[in-house]
Design a protein around this motif. Structure first.
Motif, PDB file in Angstrom:
ATOM      1  N   GLY A  91      37.204  30.421  21.443  1.00  0.00           N
ATOM      2  CA  GLY A  91      36.495  31.389  20.747  1.00  0.00           C
ATOM      3  C   GLY A  91      37.406  31.949  19.546  1.00  0.00           C
ATOM      4  N   ALA A  92      38.589  31.286  19.488  1.00  0.00           N
ATOM      5  CA  ALA A  92      39.528  31.688  18.505  1.00  0.00           C
ATOM      6  C   ALA A  92      39.102  31.509  17.208  1.00  0.00           C
ATOM      7  CB  ALA A  92      40.798  31.150  18.723  1.00  0.00           C
ATOM      8  N   GLY A  93      38.960  32.356  16.365  1.00  0.00           N
ATOM      9  CA  GLY A  93      38.810  32.181  14.786  1.00  0.00           C
ATOM     10  C   GLY A  93      37.157  31.877  14.452  1.00  0.00           C
ATOM     11  N   ARG A  94      36.386  32.404  15.521  1.00  0.00           N
ATOM     12  CA  ARG A  94      34.933  32.444  15.416  1.00  0.00           C
ATOM     13  C   ARG A  94      34.278  33.594  16.167  1.00  0.00           C
ATOM     14  NH1 ARG A  94      33.577  27.137  19.334  1.00  0.00           N
ATOM     15  NH2 ARG A  94      31.358  27.565  19.101  1.00  0.00           N
ATOM     16  N   ASP A  95      33.070  33.891  15.834  1.00  0.00           N
ATOM     17  CA  ASP A  95      32.224  34.888  16.445  1.00  0.00           C
ATOM     18  C   ASP A  95      32.158  34.609  18.145  1.00  0.00           C
ATOM     19  OD1 ASP A  95      30.713  37.279  17.007  1.00  0.00           O
ATOM     20  OD2 ASP A  95      28.977  36.020  16.697  1.00  0.00           O
ATOM     21  N   CYS A  96      32.707  35.088  18.917  1.00  0.00           N
ATOM     22  CA  CYS A  96      32.286  35.033  20.252  1.00  0.00           C
ATOM     23  C   CYS A  96      31.842  36.403  21.141  1.00  0.00           C
ATOM     24  CB  CYS A  96      33.991  34.869  20.822  1.00  0.00           C
ATOM     25  SG  CYS A  96      33.757  34.368  22.518  1.00  0.00           S
ATOM     26  N   LEU A  97      30.743  35.850  21.810  1.00  0.00           N
ATOM     27  CA  LEU A  97      30.136  36.984  22.535  1.00  0.00           C
ATOM     28  C   LEU A  97      30.336  36.458  23.926  1.00  0.00           C
ATOM     29  CD1 LEU A  97      28.254  39.481  22.514  1.00  0.00           C
ATOM     30  CD2 LEU A  97      26.346  37.950  22.799  1.00  0.00           C
ATOM     31  N   VAL A  98      30.668  37.601  24.835  1.00  0.00           N
ATOM     32  CA  VAL A  98      30.634  37.157  26.235  1.00  0.00           C
ATOM     33  C   VAL A  98      29.426  38.116  27.115  1.00  0.00           C
ATOM     34  CG1 VAL A  98      32.165  37.438  28.619  1.00  0.00           C
ATOM     35  CG2 VAL A  98      33.052  36.557  26.289  1.00  0.00           C
ATOM     36  N   VAL A  99      28.658  37.584  28.021  1.00  0.00           N
ATOM     37  CA  VAL A  99      27.547  37.960  28.511  1.00  0.00           C
ATOM     38  C   VAL A  99      28.023  38.402  30.167  1.00  0.00           C
ATOM     39  CG1 VAL A  99      25.345  37.828  29.204  1.00  0.00           C
ATOM     40  CG2 VAL A  99      26.047  36.900  27.253  1.00  0.00           C
ATOM     41  N   THR A 100      28.444  39.576  30.474  1.00  0.00           N
ATOM     42  CA  THR A 100      28.771  39.830  31.579  1.00  0.00           C
ATOM     43  C   THR A 100      28.646  41.466  31.722  1.00  0.00           C
ATOM     44  OG1 THR A 100      30.505  39.754  33.364  1.00  0.00           O
ATOM     45  CG2 THR A 100      31.336  40.133  31.040  1.00  0.00           C
ATOM     46  N   ALA A 101      28.570  41.984  32.956  1.00  0.00           N
ATOM     47  CA  ALA A 101      28.614  43.472  33.023  1.00  0.00           C
ATOM     48  C   ALA A 101      30.017  43.769  33.912  1.00  0.00           C
ATOM     49  CB  ALA A 101      27.455  43.849  34.168  1.00  0.00           C
ATOM     50  N   ASP A 102      30.692  42.796  34.135  1.00  0.00           N
ATOM     51  CA  ASP A 102      32.051  42.973  34.843  1.00  0.00           C
ATOM     52  C   ASP A 102      33.030  43.965  34.017  1.00  0.00           C
ATOM     53  OD1 ASP A 102      34.825  42.485  35.518  1.00  0.00           O
ATOM     54  OD2 ASP A 102      34.098  41.108  37.030  1.00  0.00           O
ATOM     55  N   ARG A 103      33.361  45.101  34.150  1.00  0.00           N
ATOM     56  CA  ARG A 103      34.116  45.797  33.366  1.00  0.00           C
ATOM     57  C   ARG A 103      35.608  45.330  33.165  1.00  0.00           C
ATOM     58  NH1 ARG A 103      32.906  51.611  36.263  1.00  0.00           N
ATOM     59  NH2 ARG A 103      30.560  51.713  35.287  1.00  0.00           N
ATOM     60  N   GLY A 104      36.233  44.866  34.016  1.00  0.00           N
ATOM     61  CA  GLY A 104      37.550  43.974  34.001  1.00  0.00           C
ATOM     62  C   GLY A 104      37.523  43.026  33.196  1.00  0.00           C
ATOM     63  N   LEU A 105      36.462  41.926  33.204  1.00  0.00           N
ATOM     64  CA  LEU A 105      36.272  41.055  32.221  1.00  0.00           C
ATOM     65  C   LEU A 105      36.085  41.332  30.826  1.00  0.00           C
ATOM     66  CD1 LEU A 105      36.244  37.902  31.744  1.00  0.00           C
ATOM     67  CD2 LEU A 105      34.036  37.941  32.595  1.00  0.00           C
ATOM     68  N   ARG A 106      35.322  42.371  30.950  1.00  0.00           N
ATOM     69  CA  ARG A 106      35.007  42.987  29.426  1.00  0.00           C
ATOM     70  C   ARG A 106      36.301  43.311  28.671  1.00  0.00           C
ATOM     71  NH1 ARG A 106      29.710  45.803  28.035  1.00  0.00           N
ATOM     72  NH2 ARG A 106      28.192  44.463  28.994  1.00  0.00           N
TER      73      ARG A 106
END
Length: 132
Positions: A91-106
């Protein structure tokens, strides 16, 4: 460069109480099979195509195969750790979106510059039967 969307399979599968716990691998496969539409159309308001879509599986769901439009990554250990590694490396240097509801991971992926959204982004808020 295409945007990167990383989906936390365990968290997204667990967001709909439909008995997924009886067949974790099957639930991950159903999610995987719902995602090619997201890879083609993007996630409205979040990511426009073209995009690269990664589905991170762990535990009993390890070994789920990739399909066109969705690369499945089997975590050797913690799915969260694998997602953080993927965000840092791919994800470095590009638009990156993570799909999760996990607060710690967010928190962990946001520290690396990724954006986050919840499971409804890929389930369309309609549950599995209405997944895209």
């Amino acid at each position: 460069m295409d945007s990167l969307v990383v989906v936390d399979a365990a968290n997204v599968v667990g967001s709909v109480p439909d008995g997924w716990w009886r067949d974790r691998r099957g639930a991950a496969e159903r999610l995987r099979d719902a995602l090619p539409g997201c890879a083609e159309a993007g996630l409205p308001g979040l990511v426009e195509p073209p995009l690269e879509l990664l589905l991170v599986v762990e535990g009993a769901a390890r070994g789920v195969a990739s399909v066109p439009g969705v690369r499945v990554v089997s975590a050797d250990g913690s799915g969260d750790d694998a997602i953080v590694r993927l965000v840092a490396e791919e994800g470095a240097g590009r638009d990156c979106l993570v799909v999760t509801a996990d607060r710690g991971l967010r928190t962990r992926v946001q520290a690396l510059g990724a954006r986050v959204t919840g499971p409804r982004a890929v389930w369309g808020g309609r549950g599995r039967s209405g997944a895209p």
